[in-house]
Design a protein around this motif. Structure first.
Motif, PDB file in Angstrom:
ATOM      1  N   UNK A 126      49.467  -7.406  10.269  1.00 57.75           N
ATOM      2  CA  UNK A 126      48.106  -6.320   9.870  1.00 57.75           C
ATOM      3  C   UNK A 126      47.346  -7.786  10.908  1.00 57.75           C
ATOM      4  N   UNK A 127      48.221  -8.811  11.708  1.00 56.02           N
ATOM      5  CA  UNK A 127      48.232  -9.381  12.764  1.00 56.02           C
ATOM      6  C   UNK A 127      46.903  -8.825  13.996  1.00 56.02           C
ATOM      7  N   UNK A 128      47.735  -7.392  14.369  1.00 58.83           N
ATOM      8  CA  UNK A 128      46.593  -7.197  15.642  1.00 58.83           C
ATOM      9  C   UNK A 128      45.503  -7.034  15.287  1.00 58.83           C
ATOM     10  N   UNK A 129      44.966  -6.004  14.017  1.00 57.48           N
ATOM     11  CA  UNK A 129      44.056  -5.733  12.964  1.00 57.48           C
ATOM     12  C   UNK A 129      42.849  -6.639  12.872  1.00 57.48           C
ATOM     13  N   UNK A 130      43.509  -7.684  12.615  1.00 57.54           N
ATOM     14  CA  UNK A 130      42.691  -9.131  11.672  1.00 57.54           C
ATOM     15  C   UNK A 130      42.451  -9.039  13.546  1.00 57.54           C
ATOM     16  N   UNK A 131      43.131  -9.375  14.613  1.00 59.61           N
ATOM     17  CA  UNK A 131      42.579  -9.722  15.893  1.00 59.61           C
ATOM     18  C   UNK A 131      40.999  -8.769  16.247  1.00 59.61           C
ATOM     19  N   UNK A 132      41.833  -7.587  15.159  1.00 62.37           N
ATOM     20  CA  UNK A 132      40.392  -6.386  16.609  1.00 62.37           C
ATOM     21  C   UNK A 132      39.167  -6.492  15.293  1.00 62.37           C
ATOM     22  N   UNK A 133      39.336  -7.065  14.141  1.00 60.63           N
ATOM     23  CA  UNK A 133      38.508  -7.242  13.652  1.00 60.63           C
ATOM     24  C   UNK A 133      37.017  -8.804  14.162  1.00 60.63           C
ATOM     25  N   UNK A 134      38.050  -9.160  14.323  1.00 59.47           N
ATOM     26  CA  UNK A 134      38.112 -10.633  14.809  1.00 59.47           C
ATOM     27  C   UNK A 134      36.476 -10.257  16.193  1.00 59.47           C
TER      28      UNK A 134
END
Length: 163
Positions: A126-134
């Motif tokens: 989920x790393x890319x999604x978490x970075x996008x969210x941040x």
């Protein structure tokens, strides 16, 4: 636990002392930063914050001010995230002249609390999604900060360079 480093750089058409005054008032974040849902001050240097960006989960954070200098605001973070976050402010000329400020945001945190109970391999997926969210969270900060600095009658996109 998964380690994350987030950075942002903005150029704002406001003097660093004005930017520092707003960023240093954590209790006021909920008034201008849309993703900050609630703040409870626990004294002059500590607050509990509830934040939610685009993904459907809230982070409950305890912030404790470590540095409050005119050019550096740094907090220790505990709760659902553990680590540190800081805003470094550098004077620079604004586009078109006048005082301006470069804001360099840096955050290093580990997942803890509820998000930290997710197994590390799933978090990595989920790393890319978490970075996008941040990034969405910090874009809300930038826009809200510009609106707050522009004055009470201005919207979140007010001011030069707000786009």
């Amino acid at each position: 636990m998964a380690a994350y480093v987030f950075t942002e750089r903005w150029h704002l058409p406001h003097a660093p002392d004005r930017v520092a005054a707003v960023l240093g008032d954590v209790e006021g974040y909920a008034a201008w930063w849309p993703q900050v849902r609630a703040v409870v001050a626990l004294g002059p240097d500590a607050a509990d914050v509830v934040a939610r960006s685009t993904l459907p989960y809230e982070l409950r954070l305890h912030l404790h001010a470590r540095v409050r200098e005119p050019d550096l605001l740094a907090v220790d973070v505990d709760g659902d995230l553990r680590g540190e976050a800081r805003f470094a402010l550098t004077p620079e000329a604004a586009v078109g002249g006048g005082p301006g400020c470069r804001v360099d945001y840096h955050q290093e945190v580990d997942l803890a609390g509820r998000p930290g109970r997710v197994p590390t391999p799933l978090v990595r997926l989920a790393d890319p999604l978490l970075r996008w969210n941040h990034h969405r969270m910090m874009e809300g900060c930038r826009r809200g900060l510009l609106g707050c600095l522009a004055g009470p009658d201005a919207g979140p996109d007010a001011g030069p360079g707000a786009a």
